[in-house]
Write a protein that holds these residues in place. Structure first.
Motif, PDB file in Angstrom:
ATOM      1  N   PRO A   1      -9.443 -32.683 -42.408  1.00 39.58           N
ATOM      2  CA  PRO A   1      -9.562 -33.880 -41.675  1.00 39.58           C
ATOM      3  C   PRO A   1      -9.210 -33.224 -40.174  1.00 39.58           C
ATOM      4  CG  PRO A   1      -7.325 -34.003 -42.335  1.00 39.58           C
ATOM      5  CD  PRO A   1      -7.899 -32.762 -42.997  1.00 39.58           C
ATOM      6  N   VAL A   2     -10.199 -33.908 -39.280  1.00 44.37           N
ATOM      7  CA  VAL A   2      -9.795 -33.532 -37.768  1.00 44.37           C
ATOM      8  C   VAL A   2     -10.144 -35.067 -36.888  1.00 44.37           C
ATOM      9  CG1 VAL A   2     -12.084 -32.492 -37.690  1.00 44.37           C
ATOM     10  CG2 VAL A   2     -10.326 -32.158 -35.841  1.00 44.37           C
ATOM     11  N   GLU A   3      -9.587 -35.170 -35.732  1.00 43.61           N
ATOM     12  CA  GLU A   3      -9.987 -36.498 -35.012  1.00 43.61           C
ATOM     13  C   GLU A   3     -10.573 -35.944 -33.661  1.00 43.61           C
ATOM     14  OE1 GLU A   3      -6.610 -39.152 -35.002  1.00 43.61           O
ATOM     15  OE2 GLU A   3      -6.922 -39.970 -37.060  1.00 43.61           O
ATOM     16  N   VAL A   4     -11.464 -36.607 -33.381  1.00 45.20           N
ATOM     17  CA  VAL A   4     -11.955 -35.938 -31.808  1.00 45.20           C
ATOM     18  C   VAL A   4     -11.947 -37.419 -30.935  1.00 45.20           C
ATOM     19  CG1 VAL A   4     -13.736 -34.863 -30.806  1.00 45.20           C
ATOM     20  CG2 VAL A   4     -13.577 -34.630 -33.143  1.00 45.20           C
ATOM     21  N   ALA A   5     -11.202 -37.345 -29.902  1.00 43.47           N
ATOM     22  CA  ALA A   5     -11.306 -38.428 -28.701  1.00 43.47           C
ATOM     23  C   ALA A   5     -12.672 -38.706 -28.433  1.00 43.47           C
ATOM     24  CB  ALA A   5     -10.376 -37.922 -27.597  1.00 43.47           C
ATOM     25  N   PRO A   6     -13.031 -39.684 -27.771  1.00 44.05           N
ATOM     26  CA  PRO A   6     -14.209 -39.996 -27.219  1.00 44.05           C
ATOM     27  C   PRO A   6     -14.720 -39.127 -26.019  1.00 44.05           C
ATOM     28  CG  PRO A   6     -12.686 -42.009 -27.215  1.00 44.05           C
ATOM     29  CD  PRO A   6     -12.154 -40.948 -27.677  1.00 44.05           C
ATOM     30  N   ASN A   7     -15.947 -38.505 -26.096  1.00 50.59           N
ATOM     31  CA  ASN A   7     -16.450 -37.670 -24.957  1.00 50.59           C
ATOM     32  C   ASN A   7     -15.438 -36.403 -24.900  1.00 50.59           C
ATOM     33  OD1 ASN A   7     -18.593 -39.429 -24.301  1.00 50.59           O
ATOM     34  ND2 ASN A   7     -17.191 -40.786 -23.376  1.00 50.59           N
TER      35      ASN A   7
END
Length: 669
Positions: free
Chosen positions: A516-522
């Motif tokens: 898993p990995v989370e990416v912030a907006p823009n």
């Protein structure tokens, strides 16, 4: 078909006796009927139960009162073998079964003139045609069950070739999970109507094969001549595995099927729905034509044209499919013998040559819609863009078979995917669309990490290192919302994940891991997946790798105490030995430099011998030569001392290591 006792049910309060027909007496051929006919049928024994499996067979139960000394089963010739191989009888009253007779097909049957079929009672048959027609590829046969008296109450069970049932799923994703609906599509090609039968669908494929018990077989015999015996085949060996007595097994937990009806009735009392539940649920689950964005509504919309000049209809709010309120209409799920069975709570009628769709399960399960980066050769854009996926956990109480799934969220149809066979409590990740607002780049690097003692014997040291393969994923999010992404990382054979990110799922069967990995907006995020594989190599005791490995060993509490103590004592000597060796090496390097400088100085002095104006330079070169000679004398004396120390310490070091034995490395912490 496994344990037939699980399929042949005894009637409560009546004394029943289970008997598998074992005596088969060959009788005369009896052709029955003048039409196509059912695969298997019997006068006086109505079809009561059908169990459909996923391996191409179905289990059938017939029951009724027989007031004769025979029961005639009419069936296709291709069904005779399966019928005889699996026929089981429950005698609930009356006399016993004597035998079963069945016709044999011989080569003469192919050459004989066709016999006009005998008409069935009340059904006229057309006159036989004048010209001879080819023999029926699958004619009807009759198996006669001989009884030793009259007035019987019988139940019989057998298997017959049957189309597999097919599952279909709907997943409605919400804020606190997802609603999962499972449907089963059953096709009846048996040649007769299934009228008010008890229907069960089994998620699993027990071993089944096509039997040829109805076909005569004369095996070849070995030939014995005057010259000796001829053995036609090499005999097969038998293997017996060692068996040890074990403790008694604990009683199995109660089957979910026994608890399901009571629970369903209690919940159904407060929420009942009038009318057949199957059609109502199907209507609620289908998209409403004309709704914006593929929305779903509770009532269908007419497909007729709107009058000219009429204002456009106001869009109705999108409503997601709801769970059924009549929970007693759901199938009872039971797991027996490793297979999952769905027992429908009400009788079902499936006409011949038709299909019926029945609701099996409806369950609120953990689920969400996220993204999955899993490059697929069939989707070129997936090499750089992830899929949109639906994830849910199977909490239905049994196995979910492979089948299509439709995904909904917030009243909108998102897409379709395919669910692979999903065991109980397993999690499915089903792609249904490609997401281009996310882009993924990847690169790999390789190296070696760590050092561990692997083997010590006869003064030889073998260490173990980790060959490291690092995959770096760079994820760019061009959207305005947080993106939760799973990266499908293909595992290298024989490697292990080193300190994987929290939430990583290893899938051993597919040779991959979901990271898993989370990416912030823009924004851009990086994910590093480190895989390591142990490699071994012999090394010298005085190398830095040996120092790292040995110090780690005798500093580990899991180390063998005697070996650790010997290594620790030897390492004190080794420290002094290494210091002497390093000093000896430095002095040797300095000695070679001074000797080279002296050679160069002597050449310069020889060149300046005839130059009377270079007296000062000759004096400086002479002084340098004398200084280097003095330093060389000091180095020579120190080198001699160091050589003596090195030899003495090396012998002592070897003596301390001579009894050390280590056979295997410590597992990485």
């Amino acid at each position: 078909m496994g344990d037939n006792r699980a399929e042949l049910r005894y009637v409560g309060g009546m004394r029943a006796r289970f008997q598998v027909v074992s005596s088969l007496v060959v009788g005369s051929a009896l052709l029955a009927g003048c039409g196509a006919g059912a695969n298997v049928s019997a006068d006086g024994l109505a079809l009561r139960r059908v169990v459909v499996y996923r391996n191409g067979v179905g289990y059938y139960e017939r029951a009724g009162h027989v007031a004769d000394d025979q029961v005639r089963f009419r069936m296709r010739a291709s069904e005779v073998g399966d019928f005889l191989a699996t026929l089981a009888v429950i005698e609930r009253g009356g006399s016993s079964v004597r035998s079963a007779s069945f016709p044999l097909h011989t080569d003469e049957d192919d050459d004989a003139e066709p016999t006009p079929p005998s008409p069935m009672p009340g059904m006229p048959c057309p006159p036989p045609p004048a010209p001879r027609k080819p023999r029926d590829a699958d004619p009807l046969r009759t198996v006669v069950l001989e009884l030793d008296g009259k007035a019987h109450e019988l139940e019989v069970g057998y298997i017959s070739a049957t189309p597999v049932w097919r599952p279909s799923y709907r997943l409605v994703i919400g804020k606190d999970g997802a609603d999962l609906q499972g449907w089963g599509i059953v096709q009846n090609l048996s040649g007769e109507d299934w009228h008010d039968v008890s229907l069960s669908l089994v998620a699993g494929a027990p071993l089944a094969f096509e039997s040829t018990l109805g076909t005569p077989v004369v095996p070849e015999r070995p030939t014995v001549t005057d010259s000796g015996e001829v053995i036609s085949a090499v005999p097969h060996a038998e293997t017996t595995l060692e068996q040890r007595a074990s403790a008694p097994m604990a009683p199995p937990p109660p089957s979910p099927a026994a608890e399901a009806p009571a629970m369903a009735e209690a919940m159904d009392a407060s929420a009942a729905v009038a009318g057949p539940p199957g059609k109502a649920m199907l209507k609620r689950a289908m998209p409403r034509p004309g709704a914006a964005g593929g929305g779903l509504g509770g009532v269908g919309m007419a497909m007729g044209a709107m009058p000219a000049g009429a204002p456009p209809p106001r869009p109705s709010p999108m409503v997601a499919p709801s769970a059924p309120r009549n929970l007693s209409a759901l199938a009872a799920v039971a797991v027996e013998g490793g297979a999952t069975r769905y027992d429908l709570p009400h009788s079902v009628t499936v006409p011949d040559k038709s299909a019926t769709m029945v609701l099996l399960v409806s369950k609120h399960v953990p689920g969400e819609a996220i993204f999955l980066f899993a490059p697929d050769g069939g989707v070129p854009a997936s090499q750089s863009h992830p899929f949109r996926v639906a994830r849910f956990q199977n909490q239905t109480g049994g196995l979910l078979e492979r089948g299509p799934i439709a995904v909904f969220e917030q009243g909108a149809f998102l897409g379709q995917g395919m669910v692979d066979p999903l065991p109980l409590a397993a999690t499915a990740t089903v792609p249904f669309a490609l997401e281009r607002s996310l882009a993924v780049e990847s690169e790999r690097s390789f190296g070696e990490e760590g050092a561990r003692v692997a083997h010590v014997e006869a003064l030889q040291l073998v260490i173990e290192r980790d060959a490291s393969s690092r995959a770096k994923y760079r994820v760019k999010n061009g959207g305005d919302t947080l993106a939760k992404l799973l990266v499908k990382h293909l595992r290298a054979p024989g490697t292990r994940l080193f300190e994987p990110p929290k939430g990583t799922e290893e899938n051993v069967g597919t040779g991959s891991a979901l990271v898993p990995v989370e990416v912030a907006p823009n924004a851009t995020a990086e994910l590093v997946v480190d895989e390591r594989q142990a490699i071994t190599r012999p090394v010298d005791w005085l190398t830095p790798l040996a120092d790292e490995a040995v110090r780690a060993y005798f500093g580990d509490k899991r180390a063998e105490p005697t070996a650790a103590a010997a290594l620790k004592a030897a390492w004190e000597v080794r420290t002094a030995l290494v210091a002497a060796v390093e000093e000896r090496k430095k002095l040797g390097d300095e000695q070679r430099e001074l000797e080279g400088a002296n050679d160069e100085t002597r050449k310069n002095l020889k060149t300046l011998e005839k130059n009377k104006g270079a007296g000062d330079l000759r004096d400086r070169l002479t002084q340098r030569l004398a200084k280097n000679a003095t330093r060389l004398d000091e180095i020579t004396r120190r080198v001699v001392e160091l050589d003596l120390q090195i030899n003495e310490r090396r012998v002592r070091f070897q003596d301390l290591l001579r009894g050390v034995r280590i056979s295997k490395p410590l597992t990485p912490a």
